[in-house]
Design a protein around this motif. Structure first.
Motif, mmCIF file in Angstrom:
data_model
loop_
_atom_site.group_PDB
_atom_site.id
_atom_site.type_symbol
_atom_site.label_atom_id
_atom_site.label_comp_id
_atom_site.label_asym_id
_atom_site.label_seq_id
_atom_site.Cartn_x
_atom_site.Cartn_y
_atom_site.Cartn_z
ATOM 1 N N THR A 199 4.686 2.895 -9.582
ATOM 2 C CA THR A 199 3.428 2.325 -9.121
ATOM 3 C C THR A 199 2.350 3.237 -9.692
ATOM 4 O O THR A 199 2.663 4.235 -10.341
ATOM 5 C CB THR A 199 3.380 2.234 -7.581
ATOM 6 O OG1 THR A 199 2.217 1.496 -7.191
ATOM 7 C CG2 THR A 199 3.380 3.602 -6.922
ATOM 8 N N ASP A 200 1.102 2.905 -9.473
ATOM 9 C CA ASP A 200 0.054 3.790 -9.995
ATOM 10 C C ASP A 200 -0.903 4.199 -8.883
ATOM 11 O O ASP A 200 -0.820 3.736 -7.751
ATOM 12 C CB ASP A 200 -0.672 3.169 -11.186
ATOM 13 C CG ASP A 200 -1.496 1.939 -10.846
ATOM 14 O OD1 ASP A 200 -1.702 1.635 -9.659
ATOM 15 O OD2 ASP A 200 -1.950 1.274 -11.783
ATOM 16 N N CYS A 201 -1.777 5.097 -9.219
ATOM 17 C CA CYS A 201 -2.722 5.663 -8.254
ATOM 18 C C CYS A 201 -3.610 4.589 -7.644
ATOM 19 O O CYS A 201 -3.887 4.611 -6.439
ATOM 20 C CB CYS A 201 -3.577 6.738 -8.931
ATOM 21 S SG CYS A 201 -2.606 8.083 -9.624
ATOM 22 N N PHE A 202 -4.038 3.647 -8.452
ATOM 23 C CA PHE A 202 -4.936 2.601 -7.965
ATOM 24 C C PHE A 202 -4.242 1.747 -6.907
ATOM 25 O O PHE A 202 -4.847 1.375 -5.905
ATOM 26 C CB PHE A 202 -5.444 1.744 -9.126
ATOM 27 C CG PHE A 202 -6.544 0.811 -8.729
ATOM 28 C CD1 PHE A 202 -7.852 1.256 -8.633
ATOM 29 C CD2 PHE A 202 -6.265 -0.508 -8.418
ATOM 30 C CE1 PHE A 202 -8.871 0.397 -8.243
ATOM 31 C CE2 PHE A 202 -7.274 -1.374 -8.023
ATOM 32 C CZ PHE A 202 -8.583 -0.921 -7.933
ATOM 33 N N ASP A 203 -2.955 1.417 -7.115
ATOM 34 C CA ASP A 203 -2.230 0.606 -6.136
ATOM 35 C C ASP A 203 -1.989 1.375 -4.838
ATOM 36 O O ASP A 203 -2.062 0.808 -3.749
ATOM 37 C CB ASP A 203 -0.905 0.114 -6.718
ATOM 38 C CG ASP A 203 -1.108 -0.970 -7.772
ATOM 39 O OD1 ASP A 203 -2.201 -1.548 -7.859
ATOM 40 O OD2 ASP A 203 -0.143 -1.237 -8.521
ATOM 41 N N VAL A 204 -1.705 2.665 -4.936
ATOM 42 C CA VAL A 204 -1.543 3.486 -3.732
ATOM 43 C C VAL A 204 -2.869 3.546 -2.976
ATOM 44 O O VAL A 204 -2.924 3.304 -1.762
ATOM 45 C CB VAL A 204 -1.031 4.902 -4.083
ATOM 46 C CG1 VAL A 204 -1.113 5.834 -2.875
ATOM 47 C CG2 VAL A 204 0.404 4.832 -4.613
ATOM 48 N N PHE A 205 -3.948 3.838 -3.679
ATOM 49 C CA PHE A 205 -5.273 3.918 -3.062
ATOM 50 C C PHE A 205 -5.640 2.575 -2.426
ATOM 51 O O PHE A 205 -6.113 2.523 -1.285
ATOM 52 C CB PHE A 205 -6.312 4.326 -4.097
ATOM 53 C CG PHE A 205 -7.707 4.431 -3.543
ATOM 54 C CD1 PHE A 205 -8.099 5.553 -2.831
ATOM 55 C CD2 PHE A 205 -8.625 3.414 -3.744
ATOM 56 C CE1 PHE A 205 -9.387 5.650 -2.308
ATOM 57 C CE2 PHE A 205 -9.911 3.500 -3.235
ATOM 58 C CZ PHE A 205 -10.295 4.629 -2.513
ATOM 59 N N GLY A 206 -5.445 1.487 -3.163
ATOM 60 C CA GLY A 206 -5.769 0.160 -2.642
ATOM 61 C C GLY A 206 -4.982 -0.185 -1.387
ATOM 62 O O GLY A 206 -5.525 -0.767 -0.441
ATOM 63 N N SER A 207 -3.713 0.182 -1.361
ATOM 64 C CA SER A 207 -2.891 -0.051 -0.169
ATOM 65 C C SER A 207 -3.411 0.766 1.007
ATOM 66 O O SER A 207 -3.478 0.269 2.137
ATOM 67 C CB SER A 207 -1.430 0.312 -0.457
ATOM 68 O OG SER A 207 -0.904 -0.540 -1.443
#
Length: 144
Positions: free
Chosen positions: A28-36
């Motif tokens: 996964t990437d940082c943006f998906d972790v942050f968005g979640s």
């Protein structure tokens, strides 16, 4: 004359689809972790696998610290086998997240790597946290 890009032909679309879809099962990437996190939809355990000193200097908000060398059945005993772990390290120059993912998978836990690690997180413009969140079963003094 053929470009260096086309020197080796691209895979057929069906093969490329399978390859890139499969990659997303591992990362996964940082943006998906942050968005979640922003959406309040955190159905995974985010793990900073660096040593405690690096973690304390700054880590992704919400991450717990389990240095990759300490990952074991005993340390993970409180987590059901269905727990999805998302692991990260310092950045693309570090293979600690890969080592942690190997250990977690060998212990039969689902796991993904957050590509980019701390470097990727900062590159996205996200802030680091300095609050210490660590499972009680992890030794504090180990710089792994």
């Amino acid at each position: 004359m053929t470009s260096l890009v086309r020197e080796i032909p691209a895979a057929p679309s069906a093969v490329a689809l399978m390859h890139f879809r499969n990659r997303l099962t591992f990362e996964t990437d940082c943006f998906d972790v942050f968005g979640s996190q922003q959406a309040g939809n955190v159905d995974f355990v985010l793990v900073d696998v660096r040593g405690p000193l690096a973690y304390e200097r700054g880590h992704v908000p919400g991450a717990i610290n389990i240095p990759q060398r300490l990952i074991s059945t005993e340390v993970l005993a409180a987590y059901p086998k269905t727990t999805l772990f998302v692991v990260y390290c310092a950045g693309p120059h570090c293979n600690g997240a890969n080592k942690a993912a190997v250990k977690l998978a060998a212990l039969d836990y689902p796991v993904k790597e957050m590509i980019g690690g701390v470097t990727g997180w900062l590159d996205e413009g996200f802030e680091l946290s300095h609050a210490v969140e660590r499972p009680a079963s992890v030794a504090i003094g180990c710089e792994c």
